[in-house]
Enzyme design. Structure first.
Site, PDB file in Angstrom:
ATOM      1  N   PHE A 184       0.652  16.703   3.083  1.00  0.00           N
ATOM      2  CA  PHE A 184      -0.031  16.053   1.964  1.00  0.00           C
ATOM      3  C   PHE A 184       0.954  15.869   0.819  1.00  0.00           C
ATOM      4  CE2 PHE A 184      -2.721  15.339  -1.648  1.00  0.00           C
ATOM      5  CZ  PHE A 184      -3.657  14.465  -1.116  1.00  0.00           C
TER       6      PHE A 184
ATOM      7  N   ARG B 140       0.182  11.852 -10.085  1.00  0.00           N
ATOM      8  CA  ARG B 140       0.735  10.544  -9.721  1.00  0.00           C
ATOM      9  C   ARG B 140       2.055  10.264 -10.441  1.00  0.00           C
ATOM     10  NH1 ARG B 140      -3.228   7.489  -6.987  1.00  0.00           N
ATOM     11  NH2 ARG B 140      -5.368   7.805  -7.681  1.00  0.00           N
TER      12      ARG B 140
ATOM     13  N   GLU C 206       0.851  -1.195   0.000  1.00  0.00           N
ATOM     14  CA  GLU C 206       0.000   0.000   0.000  1.00  0.00           C
ATOM     15  C   GLU C 206       0.886   1.245   0.000  1.00  0.00           C
ATOM     16  OE1 GLU C 206      -2.397   1.623  -0.752  1.00  0.00           O
ATOM     17  OE2 GLU C 206      -3.952   1.804   0.767  1.00  0.00           O
ATOM     18  N   ASP C 207       0.335   2.350  -0.476  1.00  0.00           N
ATOM     19  CA  ASP C 207       1.130   3.580  -0.560  1.00  0.00           C
ATOM     20  C   ASP C 207       1.432   4.181   0.804  1.00  0.00           C
ATOM     21  OD1 ASP C 207      -1.544   4.308  -0.155  1.00  0.00           O
ATOM     22  OD2 ASP C 207      -1.685   5.584  -1.938  1.00  0.00           O
TER      23      ASP C 207
ATOM     24  N   ASP D 222      -2.386   6.235   6.933  1.00  0.00           N
ATOM     25  CA  ASP D 222      -2.684   7.573   7.449  1.00  0.00           C
ATOM     26  C   ASP D 222      -3.541   7.398   8.719  1.00  0.00           C
ATOM     27  OD1 ASP D 222      -3.029  10.342   7.586  1.00  0.00           O
ATOM     28  OD2 ASP D 222      -4.519  10.423   6.008  1.00  0.00           O
TER      29      ASP D 222
HETATM   30  P1  IMP Z   1      -6.279   5.976   5.694  1.00  0.00           P
HETATM   31  O1  IMP Z   1      -7.437   5.052   5.477  1.00  0.00           O
HETATM   32  O2  IMP Z   1      -6.685   7.231   6.410  1.00  0.00           O
HETATM   33  O3  IMP Z   1      -5.087   5.325   6.336  1.00  0.00           O
HETATM   34  O4  IMP Z   1      -5.911   6.565   4.289  1.00  0.00           O
HETATM   35  C1  IMP Z   1      -5.151   5.960   3.401  1.00  0.00           C
HETATM   36  C2  IMP Z   1      -5.399   6.546   2.037  1.00  0.00           C
HETATM   37  O5  IMP Z   1      -5.500   7.982   2.060  1.00  0.00           O
HETATM   38  C3  IMP Z   1      -4.215   6.244   1.171  1.00  0.00           C
HETATM   39  O6  IMP Z   1      -4.370   4.996   0.545  1.00  0.00           O
HETATM   40  C4  IMP Z   1      -4.181   7.402   0.219  1.00  0.00           C
HETATM   41  O7  IMP Z   1      -4.972   7.095  -0.903  1.00  0.00           O
HETATM   42  C5  IMP Z   1      -4.808   8.550   0.959  1.00  0.00           C
HETATM   43  N1  IMP Z   1      -3.791   9.497   1.462  1.00  0.00           N
HETATM   44  C6  IMP Z   1      -3.420   9.696   2.739  1.00  0.00           C
HETATM   45  N2  IMP Z   1      -2.478  10.644   2.836  1.00  0.00           N
HETATM   46  C7  IMP Z   1      -2.218  11.050   1.583  1.00  0.00           C
HETATM   47  C8  IMP Z   1      -1.316  12.016   1.011  1.00  0.00           C
HETATM   48  O8  IMP Z   1      -0.523  12.703   1.688  1.00  0.00           O
HETATM   49  N3  IMP Z   1      -1.342  12.148  -0.349  1.00  0.00           N
HETATM   50  C9  IMP Z   1      -2.174  11.421  -1.149  1.00  0.00           C
HETATM   51  N4  IMP Z   1      -3.031  10.498  -0.658  1.00  0.00           N
HETATM   52  C10 IMP Z   1      -3.057  10.312   0.695  1.00  0.00           C
HETATM   53 MG    MG Z   2      -4.759   4.590  -1.489  1.00  0.00          MG
END
Ligand code: IMP
Ligand code: MG
Length: 174
Positions: free
Chosen positions: A152, A165, A99-100, A103
């Site tokens: 971000f 991207r 996963e990227d 957060d």
């Molecule tokens: P989570 O469910 O809050 O952990 O969010 C994860 C998703 O939020 C990631 O898979 C990203 O798609 C998006 N995301 C969170 N932070 C960033 C960021 O800094 N840039 C771009 N996408 C983000």
């Molecule tokens: Mg994502």
């Protein structure tokens, strides 16, 4: 969105990213030596990270793709919507989610739970970035590229409303 995107400030350059991804690949190669690994690549944000990472891991592997999104339902509970599911049965397999970023942790915790229900032999998580300071749900990745502050980021797969991207480095928005 402007067409000239060259002025997105650099948060992390390509060399720094690539050096760390190589270290992660070496670690995973050691941990999974002699095993077959099923990589579950979470679309879309992790594509650059996944391709750079996985091609440096000499284990036999199978690539699977999933696309999920979490949304706030009417009951204020967050739910995971599976937009693209697995094609392959991971029961009894050694699986790594790629996963990227983690957060709030919502996406990965739902995905982790969903995949555990398929009874893999093992299930680990690799992320490029970890915004540990933003965590709302207790989930930790097993392999983390960089822990970052609450910024971000865009580029290297990360998007701003589906744009940016393609940048080869990680940029940031103020
Ligand atoms: P989570 O469910 O809050 O952990 O969010 C994860 C998703 O939020 C990631 O898979 C990203 O798609 C998006 N995301 C969170 N932070 C960033 C960021 O800094 N840039 C771009 N996408 C983000
Ligand atoms: Mg994502």
């Amino acid at each position: 969105m402007e067409n000239n995107l060259t002025d997105v400030p650099v948060f992390m350059n390509e060399d720094t990213i690539q050096a760390r991804v190589l270290e992660m690949a070496k670690q995973i190669s050691t941990d999974y030596e002699g095993k077959e690994v099923i990589f579950i690549i979470v679309l879309k944000g992790s594509i650059f990270f996944a391709t750079d990472l996985i091609r440096r891991i000499p284990c036999n592997s199978i690539l699977e793709f999933m696309q999920v999104s979490s949304y706030k339902g009417t009951t204020s509970t967050n739910k995971l919507v599976v937009k693209k599911d697995l094609d392959y049965n991971i029961c009894g397999k050694d699986v790594i989610i790629v996963e990227d970023i983690v957060d709030t942790g919502k996406t990965l915790s739902y995905l982790h739970e969903y995949l555990l229900s398929k009874n893999p032999n093992s299930l680990k998580i690799a992320v490029l970035l970890d915004k540990a300071c933003k965590r709302e749900v207790p989930i930790n990745a097993d392999y983390v590229g960089f822990e970052i502050e609450d910024k971000f980021v865009v580029g290297y797969g990360f998007d701003l409303d589906q744009n940016l991207r393609h940048l080869p480095y990680l940029g940031y928005f103020k």
